[in-house]
Motif scaffolding. Structure first.
Motif, mmCIF file in Angstrom:
data_model
loop_
_atom_site.group_PDB
_atom_site.id
_atom_site.type_symbol
_atom_site.label_atom_id
_atom_site.label_comp_id
_atom_site.label_asym_id
_atom_site.label_seq_id
_atom_site.Cartn_x
_atom_site.Cartn_y
_atom_site.Cartn_z
ATOM 1 N N THR A 404 26.167 38.068 40.298
ATOM 2 C CA THR A 404 27.493 37.886 40.905
ATOM 3 C C THR A 404 27.392 38.030 42.420
ATOM 4 O O THR A 404 28.116 37.365 43.159
ATOM 5 N N HIS A 596 36.555 41.981 32.350
ATOM 6 C CA HIS A 596 35.862 40.763 31.919
ATOM 7 C C HIS A 596 34.670 41.134 31.033
ATOM 8 O O HIS A 596 33.858 41.967 31.406
ATOM 9 N N ARG A 622 26.778 36.019 33.106
ATOM 10 C CA ARG A 622 26.356 36.370 34.455
ATOM 11 C C ARG A 622 25.629 37.699 34.413
ATOM 12 O O ARG A 622 25.601 38.366 33.379
ATOM 13 N N GLN A 624 25.130 41.379 36.756
ATOM 14 C CA GLN A 624 25.712 42.093 37.892
ATOM 15 C C GLN A 624 25.031 43.441 38.129
ATOM 16 O O GLN A 624 24.972 44.285 37.249
ATOM 17 N N ASP A 720 32.374 41.015 46.453
ATOM 18 C CA ASP A 720 32.054 40.450 45.142
ATOM 19 C C ASP A 720 33.343 40.421 44.345
ATOM 20 O O ASP A 720 33.805 41.441 43.845
ATOM 21 N N LEU A 722 33.797 38.740 41.610
ATOM 22 C CA LEU A 722 33.580 38.499 40.186
ATOM 23 C C LEU A 722 33.498 39.791 39.398
ATOM 24 O O LEU A 722 33.968 39.863 38.259
#
Ligand code: MOS
Length: 771
Positions: A404, A596, A622, A624, A720, A722
């Motif tokens: 991310t 999320h 993704r 992170q 960030d 996300l």
């Protein structure tokens, strides 16, 4: 009672977000109440007796002398307690327990220092005296202490847990064979114990069918639900209180068997019972960091690019429990590499079950990888910073997922500059100062960004005071501070108007304070609740025909400096007037946040105290992580090999920093812990008896001020959007990850000696001939 921390306790008025620790004053003035501080009336005292053997069984218990002692009330052993407490499942097996080894359940002994009796008395002294008079006879069997002992059982990680994966991609063996530059080496990390200053204590009191537990905990909802299972009662009837914690580091994240024993003792005596275990007992009645071994193979081109990476790990655990940390999840993804192999195994021995200790997977696994990377830089005759640069990537190798955000090289560049890295002569032993060999080294730190479902209740009174309630945990992480800052910011009130209540299972649930998730999880839900309040105030304001905001778009109205304002600030109204329009009395909001990637039943799991952290390398879409770069200077005496660490610089990027002061404190503490792991800490084990023998702070080495001189923390701004709405990554367990390998790198640079097993003590440097 939850202990509300309020305004008057903050040592400074609000100055932007860079404020002093919100709970600083109450801590330094002795007002903070820890696990052993509750004021229960007329408690009985418990003193533990722990096993003298590591494996075997009890053949006879003689408690006559103990029971004859004035003040002794009862002696709990397996003979009168077996079957009274239900076994629980391990935390990592979706349970709550730190171990499935249940003391006082039978005559069987599974590890040295297992609880074998609980002496209950009117005073602590009588209980202790009674413990010393208890006679227990054992039939001893030969125990297996760990790596290298006969009788251990090695099990593949995949066989031990259905959720375990061994990340792999491509053909690592073939690529290694063909690689022009290779490293093939073994690394190791020792058993370590958390040794929080606050001892392991528990106080329990019953009021009819209701149980109150005072115990320092990183997971009050987990403890409540776990105890309900063990005591076969409803979780609704249990309250766990833990407003302050005198050090945790993972040791208070899962329920240990002592808590149910003390709850049961209190029911048996019909009187509150208080236990304060000794420091020595803390080594065996709670958890510790498992000893690990690693075999790493790196293959690279002459340009330094990795073509093959293989990481095999072994971890010691207890006989019954499959505890493992499996840091290959991170180590296989840190750098770009097309061919990766990994494998983790656990080794069952006659030991207490290990558990979480600050960055459990990353500390040993990234240490091994980063020490190997430093060896690769030497083999390539390449600057170790440049080796990280050529292997830097925005896409992890195993599944091809994007980070991310990733500011690793920005961290290296900032820290290298602050450290003066360009002045380093790479030749080992070349930077000598008289009798002192100077070594400069560096390494990467990484830690998964994790967030969990959370809930909160926020109320705003017409006088503009705010109360925030959530069962998050202040483990020194700055939880009170970040919650207060977030609420002050979102509601536009000064910090001295805010009261925060944490650490009580009667509050709305928040996740376990583990995996460095608290700031992200809790601040995001606090912001959500505050937004509900703002929206209600704004809607009432625009609906009022006679007010200044009639007909405005409620979304554009903001709360700032104790006022409701339109976006330009040309129309304002005092907050108190705006609140009165929206409600008769206080405005209250309860919010839930499901991040999320979280399971849809995440909030139910939260109420059940089950962790549901999402993030790191475990997401579908993704990856992170937070990153850092650490640079260490060592001075090693040419003849005595005394090792000093005059200087350490770390640069870190972890998304939005909510509270720069407490974040800096976490990062600084992390690097100091890293120096501790690199140069000092190890729990020594008598391999014949499978017993720990340096079980106090005189012999369990930790650094003092003289061991850590100049610690510089650089926090790089990182956006960030996300990771979560507020862009918070979390950093409590980031800084200690990179330090041990940076120290090993500096040791090599000073002496030309490569030490692969921690800790690096001077005797290891005397064994080997230096340059
Ligand atoms: Mo921390 S070791 O994730 O409690």
């Amino acid at each position: 009672m939850a202990q509300p921390i309020s305004t008057a306790d903050a040592t400074r008025p609000a100055v932007a977000a860079n404020v002093a620790r919100f709970d600083g004053r109450i801590k330094v003035t002795g007002g903070a109440r820890y696990g052993s501080d509750p004021s229960v009336v007329n408690p009985a005292y418990a003193y533990l007796v722990t096993s003298a053997i590591a494996r075997g069984y009890i053949t006879h218990i003689d408690d006559d002398a103990t029971r004859a002692l004035k003040g002794v009330l009862d002696v709990m052993t397996y003979e009168n307690t077996a079957g009274r407490i239900k076994p629980g499942k391990l935390f990592s097996d979706h349970g709550y327990m730190a171990t499935t080894i249940q003391p006082l359940a039978s005559e069987r002994i599974e590890h040295a220092g297992e609880i074998v009796a609980v002496i209950l008395a009117d005073t602590y002294e009588a209980a202790r005296d009674g413990a010393h008079r208890l006679k227990i006879a054992y039939a001893e069997e030969t125990p297996s202490a760990g790596f290298g002992s006969a009788g251990t059982e090695t099990v593949a990680g995949k066989a031990a847990s259905s959720e375990h994966e061994d990340p792999a991609v491509g053909d690592a063996a073939k690529a290694f064979q063909e690689a022009p530059v290779k490293i093939d080496a073994a690394y190791g990390t020792p058993t370590q114990h958390h040794n929080p200053i606050e001892l392991f204590t528990t106080t329990c009191a019953w009021d009819g069918g209701r149980l109150t537990v005072w115990e320092s905990s990183q997971n009050v909802y987990g403890f409540k639900n776990g105890l309900a299972q063990q005591l076969d009662m409803s979780a609704e009837d249990i309250r766990v209180i833990s407003p302050f914690i005198g050090g945790a580091f993972g040791s208070r994240g899962s329920l240990t068997p002592r808590t149910a024993l003390i709850a049961y003792a209190a029911r048996r005596l019909n009187r509150p019972v208080k236990l304060v275990a000794t420091r020595e007992q803390g080594f065996t009645i709670a958890t510790y960091r498992a000893e690990t071994r690693h075999h790493i193979k790196l293959g690279a081109g002459r340009d330094g690019k990795l073509v093959s990476l293989s990481h095999e790990g072994w971890e010691v655990t207890s006989r019954p429990d499959n505890y493992m940390v499996a840091g290959t999840d991170a180590s296989t993804r840190l750098y770009a590499c097309p061919n990766v192999y990994s494998n983790v195994s656990i080794v069952h021995a006659d030991r207490n079950t290990p558990g979480f200790m600050r960055s459990p997977p990353e500390t040993p696994y990234i240490y091994a990888l980063e020490n190997a990377m430093d060896e690769l830089a030497v083999a390539l005759d390449m600057d170790p910073v440049e080796l990280r640069r050529v292997n830097d990537t925005m896409v992890e190798s195993i599944r091809g997922l994007r980070y991310t955000s990733r500011s690793l090289m920005e961290c290296f560049d900032a820290a290298a500059k602050a450290f003066g890295w360009s002045r380093r002569n790479p030749k080992p032993g070349s930077m000598r100062d008289g009798d002192w060999l100077i070594g400069w080294g560096c390494a990467t730190a990484m830690y998964p960004t994790q967030i969990a479902p959370a809930t909160v209740r926020v109320s705003l009174t017409p006088r503009g005071t705010v109360k925030v309630q959530t069962a998050a945990h202040e483990i020194g992480n700055g939880a009170y501070t970040v919650v207060a800052i977030t609420a002050a910011d979102k509601l536009g009130v000064a910090l001295d108007k805010i009261t925060v209540e944490l650490g009580d299972s009667d509050l709305p649930p928040a996740p376990v304070a583990g995996g460095s998730n608290t700031t992200a999880s809790v601040c995001n839900v606090v912001a959500k609740a505050c937004e509900q309040i703002r929206a209600r105030i704004a809607e009432a304001a625009v609906a009022a025909q006679d007010g200044p905001f009639a007909g405005a778009d409620p979304k554009t109205l903001v709360l700032k400096d104790g006022m409701l304002r339109d976006p330009t600030g040309s129309k304002t109204e005092p907050l108190s007037a705006a609140i009165r329009r929206a409600a008769n009395g206080a405005l209250e909001a309860y919010a839930e946040n499901i991040p999320h990637g979280a399971k849809p039943d995440g909030i139910d799991m939260l109420y059940r105290g089950q962790p549901n952290l999402v993030g790191g390398a475990k997401m579908k879409d993704r990856i992170q992580f937070a990153f850092g770069a650490e640079f260490v200077e060592l001075r090693i005496h040419a003849r005595t090999r005394e090792i000093r660490c005059p200087r350490i610089v770390g640069a870190f990027a972890a998304g939005k920093i909510v509270s720069p002061r407490t974040a800096e404190s976490q990062l600084m503490g992390g690097m100091i812990w890293g120096i501790s792991a690199a140069l000092h800490e190890a729990t020594e084990i008598d391999a014949r008896a499978a017993r720990y023998y340096n079980t106090d702070l005189a012999e369990y080495l930790v650094p003092v001020n003289a061991d850590v001189a100049d610690v510089q923390v650089i926090m790089l701004p990182e956006e960030d959007h996300l990771v979560n709405e507020l862009g918070i990554k979390g950093l409590g367990e980031l800084a200690n990850v990179g330090t041990p390998a940076a120290v090993a790198s500096a040791v090599w640079h000073a002496t030309g000696i490569r030490i692969r097993e921690l800790p690096i003590r001077l005797e290891k440097l005397l064994e080997t001939k230096a340059i």
